[in-house]
Design an enzyme around this catalytic site. Sequence first.
Site, PDB file in Angstrom:
ATOM      1  N   CYS A  73       0.835  -1.202   0.000  1.00 21.35           N
ATOM      2  CA  CYS A  73       0.000   0.000   0.000  1.00 21.35           C
ATOM      3  C   CYS A  73       0.876   1.261   0.000  1.00 21.35           C
ATOM      4  CB  CYS A  73      -0.951   0.103   1.189  1.00 21.35           C
ATOM      5  SG  CYS A  73      -2.016  -1.329   1.375  1.00 21.35           S
TER       6      CYS A  73
ATOM      7  N   ARG B 162       3.387   0.019  -5.096  1.00 25.05           N
ATOM      8  CA  ARG B 162       3.182  -0.565  -3.774  1.00 25.05           C
ATOM      9  C   ARG B 162       1.855  -1.302  -3.652  1.00 25.05           C
ATOM     10  NH1 ARG B 162       6.822   1.297  -0.211  1.00 25.05           N
ATOM     11  NH2 ARG B 162       5.563   0.531   1.492  1.00 25.05           N
TER      12      ARG B 162
ATOM     13  N   TRP C  10      -3.132  -2.626  -1.728  1.00 29.30           N
ATOM     14  CA  TRP C  10      -2.884  -4.024  -2.094  1.00 29.30           C
ATOM     15  C   TRP C  10      -3.553  -4.835  -0.994  1.00 29.30           C
ATOM     16  CZ3 TRP C  10      -0.208  -8.274  -0.029  1.00 29.30           C
ATOM     17  CH2 TRP C  10       0.075  -9.308  -0.937  1.00 29.30           C
TER      18      TRP C  10
ATOM     19  N   ASN D  23      -0.921   1.426   5.980  1.00 27.63           N
ATOM     20  CA  ASN D  23      -0.146   0.407   5.277  1.00 27.63           C
ATOM     21  C   ASN D  23       0.364  -0.546   6.345  1.00 27.63           C
ATOM     22  OD1 ASN D  23       1.705  -1.078   3.776  1.00 27.63           O
ATOM     23  ND2 ASN D  23       3.274   0.513   3.881  1.00 27.63           N
ATOM     24  N   GLY D  24      -0.023  -1.826   6.236  1.00 33.64           N
ATOM     25  CA  GLY D  24       0.412  -2.795   7.248  1.00 33.64           C
ATOM     26  C   GLY D  24      -0.740  -3.718   7.606  1.00 33.64           C
TER      27      GLY D  24
ATOM     28  N   GLU E 205      16.203 -17.329 -11.523  1.00 32.49           N
ATOM     29  CA  GLU E 205      15.805 -15.940 -11.729  1.00 32.49           C
ATOM     30  C   GLU E 205      15.193 -15.754 -13.130  1.00 32.49           C
ATOM     31  OE1 GLU E 205      15.168 -13.432 -10.117  1.00 32.49           O
ATOM     32  OE2 GLU E 205      15.424 -11.691 -11.413  1.00 32.49           O
TER      33      GLU E 205
ATOM     34  N   LYS F 205      11.445 -14.403 -13.721  1.00 39.32           N
ATOM     35  CA  LYS F 205      11.128 -13.221 -14.539  1.00 39.32           C
ATOM     36  C   LYS F 205      10.020 -13.559 -15.531  1.00 39.32           C
ATOM     37  CE  LYS F 205      12.341 -10.701 -12.744  1.00 39.32           C
ATOM     38  NZ  LYS F 205      13.059 -10.580 -11.526  1.00 39.32           N
TER      39      LYS F 205
ATOM     40  N   GLU G 123       6.550 -14.260 -13.737  1.00 34.58           N
ATOM     41  CA  GLU G 123       5.877 -13.162 -13.032  1.00 34.58           C
ATOM     42  C   GLU G 123       5.322 -12.102 -13.970  1.00 34.58           C
ATOM     43  OE1 GLU G 123       8.259 -10.961 -10.121  1.00 34.58           O
ATOM     44  OE2 GLU G 123      10.020 -11.148 -11.370  1.00 34.58           O
TER      45      GLU G 123
ATOM     46  N   HIS H 108      16.622 -36.463 -13.335  1.00 34.52           N
ATOM     47  CA  HIS H 108      15.904 -37.031 -12.183  1.00 34.52           C
ATOM     48  C   HIS H 108      14.435 -36.652 -12.200  1.00 34.52           C
ATOM     49  CE1 HIS H 108      19.672 -38.459 -10.656  1.00 34.52           C
ATOM     50  NE2 HIS H 108      20.176 -37.241 -10.742  1.00 34.52           N
TER      51      HIS H 108
ATOM     52  N   LYS I 179       5.354  -4.583  -5.493  1.00 35.80           N
ATOM     53  CA  LYS I 179       6.810  -4.484  -5.418  1.00 35.80           C
ATOM     54  C   LYS I 179       7.345  -4.621  -4.004  1.00 35.80           C
ATOM     55  CE  LYS I 179      10.783  -2.675  -7.411  1.00 35.80           C
ATOM     56  NZ  LYS I 179      11.163  -3.974  -7.948  1.00 35.80           N
TER      57      LYS I 179
HETATM   58  C1  G6P Z   1       8.549  -8.763  -4.326  1.00 31.08           C
HETATM   59  C2  G6P Z   1       9.060  -8.165  -5.626  1.00 31.08           C
HETATM   60  C3  G6P Z   1      10.337  -8.858  -6.060  1.00 31.08           C
HETATM   61  C4  G6P Z   1      11.362  -8.824  -4.951  1.00 31.08           C
HETATM   62  C5  G6P Z   1      10.809  -9.378  -3.637  1.00 31.08           C
HETATM   63  C6  G6P Z   1      11.741  -9.110  -2.471  1.00 31.08           C
HETATM   64  O1  G6P Z   1       8.108 -10.063  -4.555  1.00 31.08           O
HETATM   65  O2  G6P Z   1       8.101  -8.284  -6.655  1.00 31.08           O
HETATM   66  O3  G6P Z   1      10.857  -8.205  -7.211  1.00 31.08           O
HETATM   67  O4  G6P Z   1      12.485  -9.563  -5.338  1.00 31.08           O
HETATM   68  O5  G6P Z   1       9.564  -8.756  -3.331  1.00 31.08           O
HETATM   69  O6  G6P Z   1      11.814  -7.726  -2.281  1.00 31.08           O
HETATM   70  P1  G6P Z   1      13.029  -6.956  -1.644  1.00 31.08           P
HETATM   71  O7  G6P Z   1      12.622  -5.513  -1.728  1.00 31.08           O
HETATM   72  O8  G6P Z   1      13.158  -7.436  -0.247  1.00 31.08           O
HETATM   73  O9  G6P Z   1      14.240  -7.257  -2.456  1.00 31.08           O
END
Ligand code: G6P
Length: 608
Positions: free
Chosen positions: A2, A27, A74, A100-101, A481, A485, A488, A504, A603
């Site tokens: 948020c 956010r 969110w 927010n929280g 990773e 990517k 997501e 395996h 994010k």
């Molecule tokens: C969310 C974001 C990711 C990020 C993760 C950890 O899932 O979408 O891109 O890697 O949080 O976030 P941080 O800010 O702790 O790296």
Amino acid sequence: MCGIVGYLGQRDASKVLIEGLARLEYRGYDSAGVAVLNGEGLKLRRSVGRLKNLADSLKQAPLHGNMGIGHTRWATHGVPAEKNAHPHPSEDGKVAVIHNGIVENYREIKAELVAAGVKFASDTDTECIAHLVAHYYKGDLLQAAHKAVCRLHGAWALVIAHADHPDLLVVARRGSPLLIGLGEGENFVASDVTPLLPYTRRVIYIDEGQLGTISRKEAHVYDAQLREVPVKVETTTLTLDAAEKGGFEHFMLKEIHEQPVAVEATVRGRVKDGRVDLSELNLDASRVKAMRRIQLIACGTSLYSAMVGKYLLERFTSLPTEAWSASEYRYANPIIDAQTLVVAISQSGETADTLEALRLAKSKGALAVSICNVMGSSIPRMCEGTLYTRAGPEIGVASTKAYTAQLTAFELLALGLGRMLGCDIAADEARLVAGLNALPAQIKKLLEGDIVAVKRCAKRYQGVANFMYIGRHYNFPTALEGALKLKEISYIHAEGYAGGEMKHGPLALVEGTFPTIAIAPRGHTREKMLSNIQEIKARKGVVVVVATEGDAEAHELADYIIEIPACEEELSPILAVVPLQLLAYYTANQLGRDVDKPRNLAKSVTVE
Ligand code: G6P
């Protein structure tokens, strides 16, 4: 999660709030709302969906006033719906709250308030705060807010407005970020600095457990017992440009292209006379020498950088190193003591699980440091020292430049700690420092040269439902990773696997249309990777190979070849991930996905 903005001044508050929320939409973006104070009291407007819906509604029927609060949500408690969007009002409409929280004990508070006759209008945890403030209010909003906050368990960044106080906003923080921006005859409050940048660079970070008040002329900060504490005004060096798209179609693409700068900035000033210098961490050398193990805690993409970090740290410090998903660490009874060095890795510095894992490690006496991208955020504040990644604000939900900057920071950390521990790293240091200095130009070259190959590849496979990514050792996390990517932002199922594990199980998936992305740059696992590729080819699978330029054997085996410049093996994850970021980006874009704001994600994950 948020985003929060508050404004007190002479401008049109709705406009300031909407513009500020637009910069905070990363956010959360499932609903948004504002409360603006004018002659008729506190007026609320809330809309489900993207901020644009709220902005359109305000265009059609403006809310005028020069004091207000705004929120982009969110969802955590209660589905995205107008009634669950913030601000939440008290029953008499005099109090409005944005939050927010999570209020963990909201059920208990709600039951108590309902028994006292209060009627709830939403399914949120936040609403109880508005009712609590109204309940405690006897003319002093700060006192009432303090009493309400004392009742809460959980995490909050709060901004509270009251219709009878046209020149006051009360703020409170625990576990979620919040800062005040100081203007001339106007003041602001926000979740991060970006909404403030068009107006001011002077900021006050609210600390854990603190409350604050802002009027048009003043700002005051109080501790948890409501004793006033001196404010510390800081000047942010961030520019607005850095927070905007700079001509790219999406933030993600801009951020991918910013990687040469991010890597260079992360190295800058940290190598002196050819040696890595970690003096900024202010670590006590004898304490470091007493360390017996290292634990890395992180989530998401940051966790994958930690997995590379584990290999680097073990190689250069000889200390056993574990890379932990922060959400697992907290509940897995990890062995933590005063001889444990804990490194929290986080782009935002606010991820709830990482924060809590760090808190746990600290409570058991561990020495805590962090690798973080956001100055003044919660994680660095809890640590003895922080190696900032200096990637600049990352707005795209899918992390790119923060990842390569984290990997860069790990190279420095591993070498620097190795030196502090008296390990024999001189030759490796010389080799890797030279390699790190060459990286920015190499990434640039890669971005210019390989885009065509990646775009072709993205076009060819965009209709495919499943992808496999494989790699070994330093590039096993690259495979994870790359797969993350793709899934997501394109919503295509993708899995990352250790190359040696294919036989395996996953090899059973391979058939004519099944693509595998094999990360096989030069290094001690290349030959094994080529064997894995052969095994896939023998089963008629399609293989896209990320290889070092000029690798004729890889060229011959590959259905598609993506070449990266030659580099030191330990640095190869930094180069190899770049085409995978682009592959995900172009695939998602061709499929018409909302690249910067993928569905169901946000994010900064400030809830557990
Ligand atoms: C969310 C974001 C990711 C990020 C993760 C950890 O899932 O979408 O891109 O890697 O949080 O976030 P941080 O800010 O702790 O790296």
